[in-house]
Structure formats: structure tokens, C-alpha cells
Design a protein around this motif. Structure first.
Motif, PDB file in Angstrom:
ATOM      1  N   MET A  20      29.331  31.314  36.048  1.00  0.00           N
ATOM      2  CA  MET A  20      30.702  31.548  35.336  1.00  0.00           C
ATOM      3  C   MET A  20      31.124  30.136  34.607  1.00  0.00           C
ATOM      4  N   ASP A  56      28.848  31.728  41.159  1.00  0.00           N
ATOM      5  CA  ASP A  56      30.061  31.552  41.404  1.00  0.00           C
ATOM      6  C   ASP A  56      31.300  32.432  40.745  1.00  0.00           C
ATOM      7  N   ALA A  57      31.053  33.730  40.526  1.00  0.00           N
ATOM      8  CA  ALA A  57      31.616  34.825  40.333  1.00  0.00           C
ATOM      9  C   ALA A  57      30.915  36.047  40.885  1.00  0.00           C
ATOM     10  N   GLU A  72      34.131  38.658  37.997  1.00  0.00           N
ATOM     11  CA  GLU A  72      35.104  37.916  37.054  1.00  0.00           C
ATOM     12  C   GLU A  72      34.466  37.538  35.813  1.00  0.00           C
ATOM     13  N   TYR A 131      36.478  38.022  32.287  1.00  0.00           N
ATOM     14  CA  TYR A 131      36.524  37.089  31.198  1.00  0.00           C
ATOM     15  C   TYR A 131      35.803  37.244  29.782  1.00  0.00           C
TER      16      TYR A 131
END
Length: 414
Positions: free
Chosen positions: A24, A49-50, A54, A58
Motif C-alpha cells: 500500500m 500493510d493493507a 484499503e 484507495y
């Protein structure tokens, strides 16, 4: 492993420029500067990390259409991503997953070139279908009756597919299907039928009557999308084959076969709409003598040059074809006889004024033409024979001229 193989195939097979982000943070870093314009995002729902979609939120916030490619999937996940208007999803649950994704990307990127006519007399149902098809980037025309659908097919060139409910307010879907096939033939447009009927014979009757696909309501979004995409893909392949079969091998303009297939349909549409139309036959003057003097290679150069100039001048509005040898046919859409005569005169003058360079030697080439009006319902051969008779008169009168009924009346008056 998936990302490397996928990038390789998208670049090599589809010719795409691919940017790979493994996290991410890498995605956000791209958009901190002058980011390129992305037409599609292929993304996993769970990045290191997502882990909670997410990345999907995004890319949607950046106005990029998402295609989900993930190994973590459930019914709840399906409902969640479909609610976010993703284009499609592919699950990493089998060895063919990458192939399925490549096909999905290809479908999505080519769907923007496909025109779909949606026909449904129920406004709510119509809007739902339009919404589903719009998500897949198809070009859409929406109407609420069979009559409006037929008008749209006549007035909008290039409609590839009709998606129609079989229970319309002014006619049933079978009657609409029959009219489409009668007016436009079997391959010009694909027809998909929708119905709430639970009678399986309805589907069988529709397909036997010439329909290309049948979808029973209510349907799953995935089923609807898959069937529409499948029909669109078939239509594009058929159109590609037709384009090859319709071209003259030497000049790359339409050939005689296409002229005799498309011509009657164009005439029928013009007569139904009450629009004027004219037909012309052009013939290169003294072409046999040119071949005998300079050889067939030079003859081919002349044919190609004349074809290029005619194609440039005629454009897409009118139908131009090589009928055989040195003879060309033109159907003038929307031009009455007097305007078509002026058009042909300008063509004749322009061709004569521009010598053709054949092996370093400029050759002045002239053409003769016969022109006839299409004003009543007759066989297509009759229109063509009338133009051919006027072509004979033009040749007999000395060549390098255009003859029509107006020319004949003027000659008789003088």
C-alpha cells in the motif's frame, strides 16, 4: 509468483504498460508525484500493510476502475466488493487463474468499443441493466419500447448488441428479434433476451428464432456480466472475420460481395425513413488499353491509386466498393439525384486533374460514371442495372463524363 507471471503476460500478450506495487505504501508513493494516467487497477484485497481492502478504496478514490484478483474470498467478500462497483473479480484458487485474469483484462479494455442497446419497458429494470452494463464500460443506448429500439438501430450506426426484455409494452421480444433479423441480417447485431418466465421453452424458442443468448430474471450479477461479455467477444470475432471477408484484396476497399450484402440493407433503411439515396457505377476509361500498353503491374498501381482517392473523397458516409476489374460502385446516403450528380462530377474532375505516378511516368486517368436515383422499392439489381445503363451512355458519348436521368433530360431538351 503471481505478480511476476501476470505482469509478463499483460505486457507481452496485451501490449500493456504495467506498474507493479507490492504494498500500500508503494501505491501511495506513485500518487505523491505526477502519476501516469491508469485505465485499470488489478489488485489484491490483502496487501501486507493493507489487509482490509484499503487498496481497493484507495484506487477507487483516485478514479481508477478496479479489477480484483485475490486468494481471500467468501460470500461476504463478494457482496462487499460488488457494492463498491468493481469491474470484475478473479479468485486465485486454480492453475488457470492467471489466464482468467488476462482474459478479463482484455475484455474490459476492449468493451469500450462495443455499443449495447438496452430495451426494457420497466424503467426500474431498465435502469438496473444499464447500471450493470455501464460498470463494464460498454457504450450504452437505452430505450423503453421495441419501436424505439428499431429506430435506434436504424439511426445509430455500429450497435453491436441488443439486450431486450421479452415483455415490452408495444411488442414482444420475439417480434423485435424477427424485425432485427429481417432488417439487419443474422450477424450485424447480437441479440440477448431477458425474461422472468420460468418456462424453459421460452429460452428454447428465443434461441431457435435467432437469439444469441437468453438470461432468466432474476439473475446473479456474475452470470449477467459473463454472458454479456461472452456475446460481445463473439461479436467482435465475427466482425473481425467479416472485415477480412469484405475487403478487396488489391485495393483494400469493400468488395463486390459486401456491396451486394450491405447495399440492400442501406436501401431498405433509407426507404423506411423516407431519405433520398442514389447509386453510381464508375469505370476507369481505356483500362484494357492501359494494361496492354504498360502491363498489369501498372494497371494495379492505377487501381490502388484511384481507390485511395475515392476512399479519401467518399469517406464513411457513403458506401464505396470495387465491383470487379476497373469498376467501382458507390451508394450515396442522403443525397438526391441532383446532389449526387454534382458529387460525381467533382469526383470525375478531381481524378482527371491528378496524374498518377506509375514507375516514374505520370498517367492522366479519367473515369466515366452512370448514376441512378433510388426512389421506390425495387430489387437491388434493378437500381444497379439503371446505373449501368447510364454508364453505357457515358461511354458511348465519349467517356470522361457522368450520365444520369438528369443528363439525359438535359440532352433531350437541347
Amino acid at each position: 509468483m503471481f505478480s511476476t507471471a501476470l505482469r509478463y503476460r499483460l505486457e507481452r500478450e496485451l501490449g500493456l504498460a504495467v506498474t507493479h506495487c507490492s504494498s500500500m505504501a508503494a501505491v501511495r508513493a506513485i500518487f505523491q508525484g505526477d502519476a501516469p494516467e491508469f485505465v485499470l487497477a488489478v489488485l489484491d484485497l490483502n496487501l501486507p500493510d493493507a489487509p482490509n481492502c484499503e487498496a481497493l478504496d484507495y484506487v477507487i478514490s483516485k478514479g481508477i476502475a478496479p479489477l480484483v484478483f485475490t486468494g481471500s474470498f467468501s460470500d461476504a467478500t463478494r457482496d462487499h466488493i460488488l457494492a463498491k462497483n468493481v469491474l470484475d473479480y478473479v479468485v486465485k484458487d486454480n492453475p488457470a487463474a492467471i489466464q482468467q485474469l488476462v482474459l478479463a483484462v482484455d475484455r474490459i479494455l476492449t468493451s469500450g468499443k462495443t455499443q449495447v442497446l438496452v430495451v426494457d419497458s420497466d424503467p426500474e429494470s431498465l435502469q438496473r441493466q444499464v447500471s450493470l452494463i455501464a460498470k463494464q464500460r460498454f457504450q450504452i443506448i437505452a430505450v423503453e419500447s421495441g419501436a424505439a429500439a428499431l429506430d435506434a438501430l436504424d439511426s445509430h450506426g455500429g450497435i453491436d448488441m441488443v439486450v431486450c426484455d421479452l415483455a415490452l409494452s408495444d411488442m414482444n421480444g420475439f417480434d423485435l428479434l424477427g424485425e432485427i433479423r429481417q432488417r439487419h441480417g443474422d450477424d450485424a447485431v447480437r441479440v440477448v433476451g431477458l425474461s422472468t418466465s420460468e418456462d424453459r421453452m421460452v429460452a428454447a424458442r428465443f434461441l431457435r428464432a435467432g437469439g444469441d443468448e437468453y438470461i432468466q430474471k432474476p439473475f446473479l450479477v456474475e452470470e449477467f456480466n459473463s454472458r454479456i461479455f461472452h456475446v460481445a467477444a463473439i461479436q467482435k470475432r465475427v466482425q473481425s472475420l467479416h472485415r477480412i471477408a469484405a475487403r478487396d484484396y488489391l485495393t483494400d476497399i469493400y468488395n463486390r460481395r459486401y456491396f451486394f450484402e450491405a447495399g440492400p440493407r442501406l436501401v431498405d433503411q433509407a426507404l423506411r425513413r423516407g431519405e433520398p439515396m442514389s447509386i453510381a457505377i464508375l469505370d476507369i476509361d481505356h483500362f484494357k488499353r492501359l494494361n496492354d500498353t504498360y502491363g498489369h503491374e501498372v494497371g494495379d498501381i492505377v487501381l490502388k491509386a484511384i481507390s485511395r482517392r475515392l476512399k479519401h473523397r467518399v469517406g464513411d458516409r457513403h458506401l464505396l466498393a470495387r465491383l470487379g476489374g476497373e469498376e467501382f460502385g458507390i451508394i450515396f446516403n442522403g443525397l438526391p439525384l441532383e446532389e449526387a450528380l454534382d458529387y460525381c462530377e467533382r469526383l470525375r474532375q478531381e481524378l482527371a486533374a491528378q496524374p498518377i505516378n506509375a514507375d516514374g511516368e505520370p498517367l492522366t486517368i479519367t473515369v466515366s460514371a452512370g448514376l441512378a436515383a433510388i426512389s421506390g422499392r425495387e430489387t437491388f439489381d434493378n437500381y444497379l442495372n439503371a446505373a449501368d445503363q447510364f454508364l453505357y451512355m457515358a461511354k458511348h458519348a465519349g467517356r470522361n463524363r457522368v450520365f444520369s436521368e438528369l443528363s439525359l433530360m438535359s440532352a433531350l431538351a437541347s
